[in-house]
Design an enzyme around this catalytic site. Structure first.
Site, PDB file in Angstrom:
ATOM      1  N   LYS A 149     -91.463  76.908-125.675  1.00 52.37           N
ATOM      2  CA  LYS A 149     -91.775  78.262-125.060  1.00 52.37           C
ATOM      3  C   LYS A 149     -92.162  78.132-123.543  1.00 52.37           C
ATOM      4  CE  LYS A 149     -93.517  79.717-129.729  1.00 52.37           C
ATOM      5  NZ  LYS A 149     -94.771  80.452-130.494  1.00 52.37           N
ATOM      6  N   TYR A 179     -88.540  88.413-133.078  1.00 51.15           N
ATOM      7  CA  TYR A 179     -89.978  88.388-133.845  1.00 51.15           C
ATOM      8  C   TYR A 179     -90.044  89.740-134.639  1.00 51.15           C
ATOM      9  CZ  TYR A 179     -91.362  83.795-131.801  1.00 51.15           C
ATOM     10  OH  TYR A 179     -91.801  82.388-131.370  1.00 51.15           O
ATOM     11  N   ASN A 219     -98.425  78.496-127.657  1.00 50.43           N
ATOM     12  CA  ASN A 219     -98.621  77.320-128.441  1.00 50.43           C
ATOM     13  C   ASN A 219     -97.093  76.317-128.098  1.00 50.43           C
ATOM     14  OD1 ASN A 219     -96.736  78.864-129.939  1.00 50.43           O
ATOM     15  ND2 ASN A 219     -98.106  79.122-131.722  1.00 50.43           N
ATOM     16  N   HIS A 259     -91.654  76.630-130.802  1.00 52.91           N
ATOM     17  CA  HIS A 259     -91.599  77.207-131.936  1.00 52.91           C
ATOM     18  C   HIS A 259     -90.670  76.603-132.971  1.00 52.91           C
ATOM     19  CE1 HIS A 259     -89.987  80.532-134.984  1.00 52.91           C
ATOM     20  NE2 HIS A 259     -88.435  79.924-134.805  1.00 52.91           N
ATOM     21  N   GLU A 307     -81.891  82.315-136.955  1.00 56.41           N
ATOM     22  CA  GLU A 307     -82.449  82.123-135.519  1.00 56.41           C
ATOM     23  C   GLU A 307     -81.478  81.350-134.671  1.00 56.41           C
ATOM     24  OE1 GLU A 307     -87.242  82.334-136.843  1.00 56.41           O
ATOM     25  OE2 GLU A 307     -86.155  80.461-135.952  1.00 56.41           O
TER      26      GLU A 307
HETATM   27  P1  ATP Z   1     -93.559  80.468-134.637  1.00 49.90           P
HETATM   28  O1  ATP Z   1     -93.004  81.222-135.294  1.00 49.90           O
HETATM   29  O2  ATP Z   1     -93.621  80.497-133.066  1.00 49.90           O
HETATM   30  O3  ATP Z   1     -92.948  78.860-134.853  1.00 49.90           O
HETATM   31  P2  ATP Z   1     -95.555  79.860-136.279  1.00 49.90           P
HETATM   32  O4  ATP Z   1     -94.661  79.984-137.587  1.00 49.90           O
HETATM   33  O5  ATP Z   1     -96.558  78.711-136.159  1.00 49.90           O
HETATM   34  O6  ATP Z   1     -95.223  79.892-134.926  1.00 49.90           O
HETATM   35  P3  ATP Z   1     -96.136  82.621-136.869  1.00 49.90           P
HETATM   36  O7  ATP Z   1     -97.158  83.441-138.004  1.00 49.90           O
HETATM   37  O8  ATP Z   1     -94.670  82.511-137.256  1.00 49.90           O
HETATM   38  O9  ATP Z   1     -96.685  81.217-136.528  1.00 49.90           O
HETATM   39  O10 ATP Z   1     -96.401  83.415-135.435  1.00 49.90           O
HETATM   40  C1  ATP Z   1     -95.381  83.654-134.585  1.00 49.90           C
HETATM   41  C2  ATP Z   1     -96.019  83.366-133.198  1.00 49.90           C
HETATM   42  O11 ATP Z   1     -97.236  84.364-132.947  1.00 49.90           O
HETATM   43  C3  ATP Z   1     -97.080  82.112-133.116  1.00 49.90           C
HETATM   44  O12 ATP Z   1     -96.228  80.992-132.747  1.00 49.90           O
HETATM   45  C4  ATP Z   1     -97.981  82.773-131.773  1.00 49.90           C
HETATM   46  O13 ATP Z   1     -97.339  82.487-130.697  1.00 49.90           O
HETATM   47  C5  ATP Z   1     -97.877  84.232-132.024  1.00 49.90           C
HETATM   48  N1  ATP Z   1     -99.253  84.392-132.898  1.00 49.90           N
HETATM   49  C6  ATP Z   1     -99.480  84.115-134.427  1.00 49.90           C
HETATM   50  N2  ATP Z   1    -100.675  84.446-134.562  1.00 49.90           N
HETATM   51  C7  ATP Z   1    -101.322  84.856-133.461  1.00 49.90           C
HETATM   52  C8  ATP Z   1    -102.687  85.666-133.029  1.00 49.90           C
HETATM   53  N3  ATP Z   1    -103.693  85.461-134.265  1.00 49.90           N
HETATM   54  N4  ATP Z   1    -102.745  85.821-131.615  1.00 49.90           N
HETATM   55  C9  ATP Z   1    -101.907  85.606-130.992  1.00 49.90           C
HETATM   56  N5  ATP Z   1    -100.667  85.238-131.308  1.00 49.90           N
HETATM   57  C10 ATP Z   1    -100.321  84.845-132.375  1.00 49.90           C
HETATM   58 MG    MG Z   2     -93.029  81.489-137.585  1.00 55.63          MG
END
Ligand code: ATP
Ligand code: MG
Length: 138
Positions: free
Chosen positions: A10, A50, A113, A116, A127
Site C-alpha cells: 500500500k 474496495y 496498514n 493487502h 482482484e
Molecule cells: P485488506 O483487504 O486491505 O487486505 P483486511 O482484509 O485485513 O485488509 P478489511 O476488513 O478487508 O481488512 O478492510 C479493508 C481495509 O480497509 C483495511 O486493510 C484497512 O486499510 C481499511 N479499514 C478496515 N477497517 C478500518 C477502520 N476501522 N478504520 C479505517 N480503515 C479501516
Molecule cells: Mg480485506
C-alpha cells in the site's frame, strides 16, 4: 483450494521505503511471484476494488488513501496461498497483529496498514484479474 492470492504493497509502505523489505518477507515465506507491477490507482478504481466496503464508515478514507500514491500489485503462488498469506501479513489492525508479521513490522494504523491480502480464493481471482492480463503472468 486455490494456490494463488493477490497482494498490494500500500501507499504508506511504498512511501516509507519498505517495498524491498516486504518483498523479501514474501519470498522468504515461499511465495512465487506470478505477476507484479508498480502502479497508481485512481479514486474511481480504488472505489471499485474496495466496493464490498462501500457502506462502511471508512470507505472514503480507504479509497482516498489507496489512490494517494503508488502501490505494488502482485499475484502470488504457494500451496494454501490465501490463508498462508493472511497469516504472514497479520491482523488488519497492526496493534493486534502477531510479532513477526508484515503489519506488525511495517504498518502504522488500521487505516494505513502496509499490505493487502485477498480474503478468499474467489476474491484472489477477481482482484488479480482487476490488475493483470494473461500476458502479464509468468
Ligand atoms: P485488506 O483487504 O486491505 O487486505 P483486511 O482484509 O485485513 O485488509 P478489511 O476488513 O478487508 O481488512 O478492510 C479493508 C481495509 O480497509 C483495511 O486493510 C484497512 O486499510 C481499511 N479499514 C478496515 N477497517 C478500518 C477502520 N476501522 N478504520 C479505517 N480503515 C479501516
Ligand atoms: Mg480485506
Amino acid at each position: 483450494m486455490s494456490n494463488r492470492t493477490f497482494t498490494m504493497i500500500k501507499p504508506d509502505a511504498v512511501k516509507a521505503g519498505n517495498i524491498g523489505n516486504i518483498l523479501q518477507m514474501i519470498n522468504a515465506a515461499g511465495f512465487k511471484i506470478i505477476a507484479m507491477k508498480y502502479t497508481k490507482i485512481s479514486l474511481d478504481q480504488a472505489g471499485k476494488f474496495y466496493e464490498v466496503h462501500k457502506d462502511r464508515p471508512f470507505y472514503g478514507e480507504l479509497t482516498e488513501f489507496m489512490s494517494s500514491g503508488p502501490i505494488v500489485a502482485a499475484i502470488l503462488e504457494k500451496e494454501n496461498a490465501v490463508a498462508d498469506f493472511r497469516k504472514l501479513i497479520g491482523a488488519t489492525n497492526p496493534a493486534q497483529a502477531e510479532e513477526g508479521t508484515i503489519r506488525k513490522l511495517y504498518a502504522a494504523s488500521v487505516g494505513e496498514n502496509a499490505v493487502h491480502g485477498s480474503d478468499s480464493d474467489d476474491n484472489a481471482k477477481i482482484e488479480g484479474d482487476f490488475f493483470f492480463s494473461g500476458l502479464e503472468r509468468f
